[in-house]
Design an enzyme around this catalytic site. Structure first.
Site, PDB file in Angstrom:
ATOM      1  N   ASP A  32      -0.733  21.441 -19.876  1.00  0.00           N
ATOM      2  CA  ASP A  32      -0.299  20.748 -21.086  1.00  0.00           C
ATOM      3  C   ASP A  32       1.216  20.549 -21.028  1.00  0.00           C
ATOM      4  O   ASP A  32       1.967  21.445 -20.630  1.00  0.00           O
ATOM      5  CB  ASP A  32      -0.678  21.572 -22.326  1.00  0.00           C
ATOM      6  CG  ASP A  32      -0.575  20.762 -23.612  1.00  0.00           C
ATOM      7  OD1 ASP A  32      -1.627  20.490 -24.222  1.00  0.00           O
ATOM      8  OD2 ASP A  32       0.557  20.401 -24.002  1.00  0.00           O
ATOM      9  N   ILE A  33       1.671  19.376 -21.471  1.00  0.00           N
ATOM     10  CA  ILE A  33       3.099  19.043 -21.400  1.00  0.00           C
ATOM     11  C   ILE A  33       3.924  19.856 -22.399  1.00  0.00           C
ATOM     12  O   ILE A  33       5.131  20.023 -22.218  1.00  0.00           O
ATOM     13  CB  ILE A  33       3.274  17.519 -21.646  1.00  0.00           C
ATOM     14  CG1 ILE A  33       4.576  17.001 -21.052  1.00  0.00           C
ATOM     15  CG2 ILE A  33       3.182  17.164 -23.115  1.00  0.00           C
ATOM     16  CD1 ILE A  33       4.662  15.478 -21.023  1.00  0.00           C
ATOM     17  N   ASN A  85     -10.065  20.357 -30.458  1.00  0.00           N
ATOM     18  CA  ASN A  85      -9.722  19.797 -31.759  1.00  0.00           C
ATOM     19  C   ASN A  85     -10.456  18.473 -31.927  1.00  0.00           C
ATOM     20  O   ASN A  85     -10.482  17.652 -31.009  1.00  0.00           O
ATOM     21  CB  ASN A  85      -8.215  19.586 -31.864  1.00  0.00           C
ATOM     22  CG  ASN A  85      -7.449  20.897 -31.829  1.00  0.00           C
ATOM     23  OD1 ASN A  85      -7.906  21.893 -32.385  1.00  0.00           O
ATOM     24  ND2 ASN A  85      -6.310  20.911 -31.169  1.00  0.00           N
ATOM     25  N   GLY A  91      -6.101  18.748 -35.995  1.00  0.00           N
ATOM     26  CA  GLY A  91      -4.916  18.712 -35.139  1.00  0.00           C
ATOM     27  C   GLY A  91      -5.081  17.845 -33.908  1.00  0.00           C
ATOM     28  O   GLY A  91      -4.219  17.857 -33.031  1.00  0.00           O
ATOM     29  N   GLN A  92      -6.199  17.109 -33.807  1.00  0.00           N
ATOM     30  CA  GLN A  92      -6.363  16.239 -32.632  1.00  0.00           C
ATOM     31  C   GLN A  92      -5.313  15.131 -32.649  1.00  0.00           C
ATOM     32  O   GLN A  92      -5.162  14.420 -33.661  1.00  0.00           O
ATOM     33  CB  GLN A  92      -7.768  15.609 -32.599  1.00  0.00           C
ATOM     34  CG  GLN A  92      -7.984  14.801 -31.320  1.00  0.00           C
ATOM     35  CD  GLN A  92      -9.390  14.214 -31.192  1.00  0.00           C
ATOM     36  OE1 GLN A  92     -10.209  14.284 -32.102  1.00  0.00           O
ATOM     37  NE2 GLN A  92      -9.658  13.622 -30.037  1.00  0.00           N
ATOM     38  N   HIS A  98     -10.805  16.666 -24.802  1.00  0.00           N
ATOM     39  CA  HIS A  98     -10.174  17.654 -23.930  1.00  0.00           C
ATOM     40  C   HIS A  98     -10.437  19.054 -24.457  1.00  0.00           C
ATOM     41  O   HIS A  98     -10.489  19.277 -25.659  1.00  0.00           O
ATOM     42  CB  HIS A  98      -8.670  17.420 -23.816  1.00  0.00           C
ATOM     43  CG  HIS A  98      -7.950  17.237 -25.125  1.00  0.00           C
ATOM     44  ND1 HIS A  98      -7.991  16.039 -25.814  1.00  0.00           N
ATOM     45  CD2 HIS A  98      -7.208  18.088 -25.872  1.00  0.00           C
ATOM     46  CE1 HIS A  98      -7.282  16.170 -26.932  1.00  0.00           C
ATOM     47  NE2 HIS A  98      -6.804  17.404 -26.995  1.00  0.00           N
TER      48      HIS A  98
HETATM   49  P1  5GP Z   1      -4.712  17.711 -29.296  1.00  0.00           P
HETATM   50  O1  5GP Z   1      -3.567  17.836 -30.275  1.00  0.00           O
HETATM   51  O2  5GP Z   1      -5.241  16.293 -29.286  1.00  0.00           O
HETATM   52  O3  5GP Z   1      -5.787  18.736 -29.448  1.00  0.00           O
HETATM   53  O4  5GP Z   1      -4.105  18.012 -27.877  1.00  0.00           O
HETATM   54  C1  5GP Z   1      -3.399  17.070 -27.124  1.00  0.00           C
HETATM   55  C2  5GP Z   1      -2.556  17.847 -26.148  1.00  0.00           C
HETATM   56  O5  5GP Z   1      -2.143  16.966 -25.125  1.00  0.00           O
HETATM   57  C3  5GP Z   1      -1.274  18.431 -26.760  1.00  0.00           C
HETATM   58  O6  5GP Z   1      -1.286  19.835 -26.577  1.00  0.00           O
HETATM   59  C4  5GP Z   1      -0.154  17.736 -25.993  1.00  0.00           C
HETATM   60  O7  5GP Z   1       0.930  18.597 -25.732  1.00  0.00           O
HETATM   61  C5  5GP Z   1      -0.850  17.278 -24.730  1.00  0.00           C
HETATM   62  N1  5GP Z   1      -0.317  16.060 -24.156  1.00  0.00           N
HETATM   63  C6  5GP Z   1      -0.050  14.895 -24.805  1.00  0.00           C
HETATM   64  N2  5GP Z   1       0.411  13.970 -23.960  1.00  0.00           N
HETATM   65  C7  5GP Z   1       0.439  14.565 -22.733  1.00  0.00           C
HETATM   66  C8  5GP Z   1       0.839  14.108 -21.440  1.00  0.00           C
HETATM   67  O8  5GP Z   1       1.259  12.962 -21.240  1.00  0.00           O
HETATM   68  N3  5GP Z   1       0.721  14.991 -20.418  1.00  0.00           N
HETATM   69  C9  5GP Z   1       0.257  16.259 -20.591  1.00  0.00           C
HETATM   70  N4  5GP Z   1       0.191  17.045 -19.521  1.00  0.00           N
HETATM   71  N5  5GP Z   1      -0.128  16.727 -21.800  1.00  0.00           N
HETATM   72  C10 5GP Z   1      -0.035  15.896 -22.858  1.00  0.00           C
END
Ligand code: 5GP
Ligand code: ZN
Length: 112
Positions: A32-33, A85, A91-92, A98
């Site tokens: 995760d980034i 999520n 929080g998605q 994923h």
């Molecule tokens: P969500 O909030 O949808 O459950 O999780 C999305 C996740 O994707 C977040 O933890 C965010 O940091 C990660 N993320 C978003 N854009 C990128 C990206 O371009 N590269 C990587 N490695 N992670 C990302």
């Protein structure tokens, strides 16, 4: 087939240049980034599904969790949390299914 702009589709296809920790025919895993724990890995299907509500493939879901478990084992993470999520209130933020794989620290319960 999904053809729009999706960052996780780009990552899964190698177009984003993100280093993959794991790859097979159906799934990839990468860091995760914006990590929320010492280990914060995302496991995603190569096929685009908006989220858990949109998935119609039980075998694929089982596979994604199996990949999460084996990536954790490979990285030596014995205790971990897996999170999906689903929808804005959860929080998605990225609308490509994923599994978050988080480890390396104590986790709180209930989650925030
Ligand atoms: P969500 O909030 O949808 O459950 O999780 C999305 C996740 O994707 C977040 O933890 C965010 O940091 C990660 N993320 C978003 N854009 C990128 C990206 O371009 N590269 C990587 N490695 N992670 C990302
Ligand atoms: Zn996608």
């Amino acid at each position: 087939m999904y053809t729009g702009e999706c960052i996780f589709c780009r990552i899964a296809s190698g177009k984003a240049g993100t280093q993959l920790l794991y790859e097979d025919e159906d799934a990839v895993a990468f860091k995760d980034i914006n990590p929320q724990a010492p280990f914060h890995i995302l496991v995603i299907p190569k096929k685009h599904f908006e989220n858990l509500k949109a998935v119609d493939d039980e075998r694929l879901m089982g596979h994604l969790f199996t990949v999460a478990s084996s990536v954790a084992r490979e990285l030596g993470i014995s205790d971990f949390r897996t999170v999906i999520n689903t929808g804005p209130k959860s929080g998605q933020t990225v609308y490509h299914l994923h599994i978050h794989l988080l480890g390396g620290r104590y986790m709180m319960w209930p989650p925030g």
